[in-house]
Write an enzyme that holds these catalytic residues in place. Structure first.
Site, PDB file in Angstrom:
ATOM      1  N   LYS A  22     -18.953 -26.909 -54.131  1.00 42.62           N
ATOM      2  CA  LYS A  22     -19.249 -28.158 -53.412  1.00 42.62           C
ATOM      3  C   LYS A  22     -19.402 -27.896 -51.912  1.00 42.62           C
ATOM      4  CE  LYS A  22     -15.792 -31.325 -51.819  1.00 42.62           C
ATOM      5  NZ  LYS A  22     -16.016 -32.523 -51.082  1.00 42.62           N
ATOM      6  N   ASN A  23     -18.481 -27.112 -51.342  1.00 44.19           N
ATOM      7  CA  ASN A  23     -18.500 -26.940 -49.884  1.00 44.19           C
ATOM      8  C   ASN A  23     -19.629 -26.039 -49.400  1.00 44.19           C
ATOM      9  OD1 ASN A  23     -16.360 -28.671 -49.538  1.00 44.19           O
ATOM     10  ND2 ASN A  23     -14.829 -27.054 -49.746  1.00 44.19           N
ATOM     11  N   ARG A  92     -17.137 -37.932 -46.250  1.00 47.28           N
ATOM     12  CA  ARG A  92     -16.684 -37.442 -44.946  1.00 47.28           C
ATOM     13  C   ARG A  92     -17.600 -36.336 -44.424  1.00 47.28           C
ATOM     14  NH1 ARG A  92     -15.496 -34.917 -41.179  1.00 47.28           N
ATOM     15  NH2 ARG A  92     -13.825 -35.189 -39.696  1.00 47.28           N
ATOM     16  N   CYS A 116      -9.668 -39.770 -42.697  1.00 44.99           N
ATOM     17  CA  CYS A 116      -9.725 -39.941 -44.146  1.00 44.99           C
ATOM     18  C   CYS A 116      -8.333 -39.690 -44.664  1.00 44.99           C
ATOM     19  CB  CYS A 116     -10.753 -39.023 -44.786  1.00 44.99           C
ATOM     20  SG  CYS A 116     -10.157 -37.384 -45.041  1.00 44.99           S
ATOM     21  N   ARG A 121      -9.099 -35.725 -39.030  1.00 43.00           N
ATOM     22  CA  ARG A 121     -10.371 -34.997 -39.073  1.00 43.00           C
ATOM     23  C   ARG A 121     -11.281 -35.320 -37.876  1.00 43.00           C
ATOM     24  NH1 ARG A 121     -11.933 -34.416 -45.412  1.00 43.00           N
ATOM     25  NH2 ARG A 121     -12.527 -32.354 -44.762  1.00 43.00           N
ATOM     26  N   PRO A 122     -10.842 -34.963 -36.679  1.00 41.72           N
ATOM     27  CA  PRO A 122     -11.676 -35.220 -35.502  1.00 41.72           C
ATOM     28  C   PRO A 122     -12.938 -34.349 -35.500  1.00 41.72           C
ATOM     29  CG  PRO A 122      -9.759 -33.895 -34.923  1.00 41.72           C
ATOM     30  CD  PRO A 122      -9.604 -34.248 -36.368  1.00 41.72           C
ATOM     31  N   ILE A 123     -13.902 -34.704 -34.623  1.00 40.72           N
ATOM     32  CA  ILE A 123     -15.143 -33.902 -34.550  1.00 40.72           C
ATOM     33  C   ILE A 123     -15.420 -33.455 -33.112  1.00 40.72           C
ATOM     34  CG2 ILE A 123     -16.274 -34.813 -36.620  1.00 40.72           C
ATOM     35  CD1 ILE A 123     -17.903 -36.629 -34.646  1.00 40.72           C
ATOM     36  N   ASP A 124     -14.355 -33.410 -32.286  1.00 38.84           N
ATOM     37  CA  ASP A 124     -14.548 -33.019 -30.890  1.00 38.84           C
ATOM     38  C   ASP A 124     -15.160 -31.628 -30.745  1.00 38.84           C
ATOM     39  OD1 ASP A 124     -11.942 -32.490 -32.041  1.00 38.84           O
ATOM     40  OD2 ASP A 124     -11.452 -31.496 -30.173  1.00 38.84           O
ATOM     41  N   ASP A 305      -7.209 -26.130 -49.443  1.00 40.56           N
ATOM     42  CA  ASP A 305      -7.666 -26.827 -50.648  1.00 40.56           C
ATOM     43  C   ASP A 305      -6.920 -26.396 -51.914  1.00 40.56           C
ATOM     44  OD1 ASP A 305      -9.470 -28.332 -49.269  1.00 40.56           O
ATOM     45  OD2 ASP A 305     -11.226 -27.149 -49.791  1.00 40.56           O
ATOM     46  N   ILE A 327      -3.357 -27.047 -41.836  1.00 44.05           N
ATOM     47  CA  ILE A 327      -4.732 -27.483 -41.515  1.00 44.05           C
ATOM     48  C   ILE A 327      -4.816 -29.005 -41.391  1.00 44.05           C
ATOM     49  CG2 ILE A 327      -7.177 -27.334 -42.191  1.00 44.05           C
ATOM     50  CD1 ILE A 327      -5.921 -24.586 -41.670  1.00 44.05           C
ATOM     51  N   ARG A 397     -15.042 -36.187 -56.826  1.00 42.40           N
ATOM     52  CA  ARG A 397     -15.729 -35.739 -55.609  1.00 42.40           C
ATOM     53  C   ARG A 397     -15.838 -34.229 -55.560  1.00 42.40           C
ATOM     54  NH1 ARG A 397     -14.070 -39.782 -50.804  1.00 42.40           N
ATOM     55  NH2 ARG A 397     -15.997 -38.963 -50.004  1.00 42.40           N
TER      56      ARG A 397
HETATM   57  C1  UD1 Z   1     -11.649 -27.985 -43.957  1.00 41.19           C
HETATM   58  C2  UD1 Z   1     -11.163 -26.613 -44.352  1.00 41.19           C
HETATM   59  C3  UD1 Z   1     -12.081 -26.105 -45.422  1.00 41.19           C
HETATM   60  C4  UD1 Z   1     -12.042 -27.100 -46.566  1.00 41.19           C
HETATM   61  C5  UD1 Z   1     -12.416 -28.502 -46.107  1.00 41.19           C
HETATM   62  C6  UD1 Z   1     -12.242 -29.549 -47.207  1.00 41.19           C
HETATM   63  C7  UD1 Z   1     -10.139 -24.877 -42.983  1.00 41.19           C
HETATM   64  C8  UD1 Z   1     -10.175 -24.122 -41.711  1.00 41.19           C
HETATM   65  N1  UD1 Z   1     -11.123 -25.757 -43.198  1.00 41.19           N
HETATM   66  O1  UD1 Z   1     -12.961 -27.903 -43.463  1.00 41.19           O
HETATM   67  O2  UD1 Z   1     -11.683 -24.819 -45.845  1.00 41.19           O
HETATM   68  O3  UD1 Z   1     -12.882 -26.705 -47.586  1.00 41.19           O
HETATM   69  O4  UD1 Z   1     -11.579 -28.873 -45.044  1.00 41.19           O
HETATM   70  O5  UD1 Z   1     -10.931 -29.745 -47.541  1.00 41.19           O
HETATM   71  O6  UD1 Z   1      -9.269 -24.678 -43.796  1.00 41.19           O
HETATM   72  N2  UD1 Z   1     -10.610 -29.935 -36.076  1.00 41.19           N
HETATM   73  C9  UD1 Z   1     -10.532 -30.521 -34.816  1.00 41.19           C
HETATM   74  N3  UD1 Z   1     -11.702 -30.877 -34.226  1.00 41.19           N
HETATM   75  C10 UD1 Z   1     -12.917 -30.672 -34.794  1.00 41.19           C
HETATM   76  C11 UD1 Z   1     -12.968 -30.086 -36.069  1.00 41.19           C
HETATM   77  C12 UD1 Z   1     -11.786 -29.729 -36.677  1.00 41.19           C
HETATM   78  O7  UD1 Z   1      -9.461 -30.704 -34.264  1.00 41.19           O
HETATM   79  O8  UD1 Z   1     -13.939 -31.005 -34.183  1.00 41.19           O
HETATM   80  C13 UD1 Z   1      -9.348 -29.530 -36.751  1.00 41.19           C
HETATM   81  C14 UD1 Z   1      -9.117 -30.361 -38.030  1.00 41.19           C
HETATM   82  O9  UD1 Z   1      -8.412 -31.544 -37.756  1.00 41.19           O
HETATM   83  C15 UD1 Z   1      -8.322 -29.407 -38.874  1.00 41.19           C
HETATM   84  C16 UD1 Z   1      -8.897 -28.037 -38.497  1.00 41.19           C
HETATM   85  O10 UD1 Z   1      -9.496 -28.214 -37.217  1.00 41.19           O
HETATM   86  O11 UD1 Z   1      -6.976 -29.433 -38.502  1.00 41.19           O
HETATM   87  C17 UD1 Z   1      -9.893 -27.492 -39.510  1.00 41.19           C
HETATM   88  O12 UD1 Z   1     -10.969 -28.336 -39.568  1.00 41.19           O
HETATM   89  P1  UD1 Z   1     -12.388 -27.927 -40.166  1.00 41.19           P
HETATM   90  O13 UD1 Z   1     -12.394 -26.532 -40.664  1.00 41.19           O
HETATM   91  O14 UD1 Z   1     -13.405 -28.328 -39.200  1.00 41.19           O
HETATM   92  O15 UD1 Z   1     -12.421 -28.950 -41.353  1.00 41.19           O
HETATM   93  P2  UD1 Z   1     -13.475 -29.035 -42.459  1.00 41.19           P
HETATM   94  O16 UD1 Z   1     -14.796 -28.597 -42.009  1.00 41.19           O
HETATM   95  O17 UD1 Z   1     -13.309 -30.379 -43.047  1.00 41.19           O
END
Ligand code: UD1
Length: 418
Positions: A22-23, A92, A116, A121-124, A305, A327, A397
């Protein structure tokens, strides 16, 4: 309401084939907007895949999923650079479309994906990286409005190897005519798969051994025919199911090299594993040993995961274990449900302690998120008697048909509409 009805307590014997990742599939579907005709095989049939197809169509490209093959024909010009709020909320990971839309339209407007159930899950990091690439971003009232006056070459250092941010930078950089370096990029197998997918479309992206990614943005990308890698988390879910129930099983289309650390833990717990090039066989011991300490980290360390399914296993293994979730801040929602089965688990902050016991009691439980739902299913399979797991829409999902896969392995599990 849909529930999984599980008549547990039986050893599992059988073989099944692991679905596509999926990812990997979701970012590759987003990337297909950048090129011509893309045929993507081994695409899992999941609600998140359907949401991706809807987004692609809404943007003006042709998209269809037949069986496990998605065919995407991107348009000369996309008809929209916006994603509806409703679709943004449906999935998401819709945030990964931001890089692709910006690459195609030089502008994008989406709603903030927000939090979620597993965390904020920020996107900064995504937005900071885009700014360094020359994107102008305005954020107001939950909307993100982006414009690109001119993209520029740059070197981006991620403060954390974020999977989503790495994907978004690759999607925007791939056909940018600029040179982008990502330091401290995510190294997950799904990142390598996206990189290979883009390169198969004519892109030029490389990763070195230290986890730096070098994007030489090309003028334009073409079409491709590509096969998505097998899903490592689904693989681990089925391995844990067999390990916890006892028995023996074979998973076809499974890639050991993507899950070396969790496999080592399964071996330490007493499982015997045979690792072929595209299969894994597992034989469970009489009783599992405790997994000891499991701490989630970015790849190649233990994946967040897989935390929940390993915790389910720990509830019946011999001895105590400890889980540290590094995480996501809200990823222990399966614990209260596992307690309904009389599992001995306590949590404080991002730590959970488990005291393994010989047996769990059958119970009616509710999945609160995708991987937690898989963990409850695995736990229910190992407990004698009838259990139910509701909240199946979360499980759908990420698992193409979890009852069929466990059914192939000999489990008594059916889906019921209540
Ligand atoms: C994450 C997992 C991924 C998993 C997916 C679904 C990790 C490193 N990533 O990916 O393996 O398949 O969830 O469950 O294990 N963060 C920020 N700001 C940002 C982006 C991220 O602070 O802009 C933080 C998140 O809050 C989190 C960490 O960084 O604590 C990892 O986030 P990220 O890898 O970006 O999350 P996903 O892409 O959702």
């Amino acid at each position: 309401m849909k529930v999984l009805e599980i008549n547990g307590g039986k050893r599992l014997y059988g073989e099944t084939t692991v679905q596509g990742a999926k990812n990997s599939a979701l970012p590759c579907l987003a990337a297909s907007l950048l090129g011509k005709r893309c045929v993507i095989h081994n695409c899992p049939n999941l609600t998140d895949t359907y949401a991706c197809i809807k987004i692609i169509k809404m943007l003006g490209a042709k998209a269809e999923l037949t069986g496990n093959t998605a065919i995407i024909e991107s348009a000369e010009e996309l008809k929209s650079y916006k994603i509806d709020d409703a679709l943004m909320k449906e999935m998401r990971s819709s945030i990964i479309f931001l890089g692709a839309i910006l690459s195609r339209c030089k502008q994008a407007e989406i709603s903030y994906p927000g939090g979620c159930c597993i965390g904020a899950r920020p996107i900064d990091m995504h937005l900071d990286a885009f700014r360094q690439m020359g994107v102008e971003i305005e954020e107001s009232c939950g909307r993100i409005v982006c414009n690109i006056p001119k993209l520029k070459s740059c070197r981006i250092r991620l403060p954390f190897p974020s999977v989503g941010a790495t994907e978004n930078i690759m999607l925007l950089g791939a056909a940018s005519n600029c040179e982008i370096t990502i330091e401290n990029a995510a190294k997950e197998p799904e990142i390598i798969d996206l990189l290979s997918f883009i390169n198969s479309m004519g892109g030029n992206i490389n990763m070195d051994d230290c986890g730096n990614i070098y994007i030489k943005g090309v003028e334009e990308l073409g079409g491709t025919e590509y096969r998505i890698i097998p899903d490592r988390i689904a693989t681990l879910t089925y391995l844990c199911g067999i390990a916890m129930c006892g028995g023996y099983g074979r998973l076809n289309s499974a890639r050991y090299e993507h899950i070396k650390i969790p496999i080592e833990i399964l071996e330490d717990m007493g499982c015997a594993l045979e690792k072929g090039e595209s299969y894994i066989e597992i034989k469970a011991p009489g009783r599992l040993k405790s997994p000891g300490l499991i701490s989630t980290r970015p790849y190649p360390m233990f994946p967040t995961d897989a935390q929940a399914v390993f915790m389910a296993m720990a509830t019946r293994s011999k001895g105590r274990s400890c889980f540290i979730e590094n995480i996501f801040e809200n990823r222990f929602r399966h614990i209260d449900e596992l307690k309904k089965m009389r599992a001995l688990v306590s949590a404080r902050g991002n730590l959970a302690y488990v005291k393994g016991r010989r047996k769990l009691k059958n119970a009616d439980m509710e999945a609160k998120d995708l991987r937690g739902g898989a963990a409850l299913t695995v736990a229910a399979l190992s407990a004698k008697g009838l259990s139910t797991v509701s909240g199946v829409e979360y499980i759908d999902r990420g698992y193409e048909n979890i009852e069929r896969s466990f059914g192939d392995l000999g489990a008594e599990i059916i889906r019921r509409e209540m």
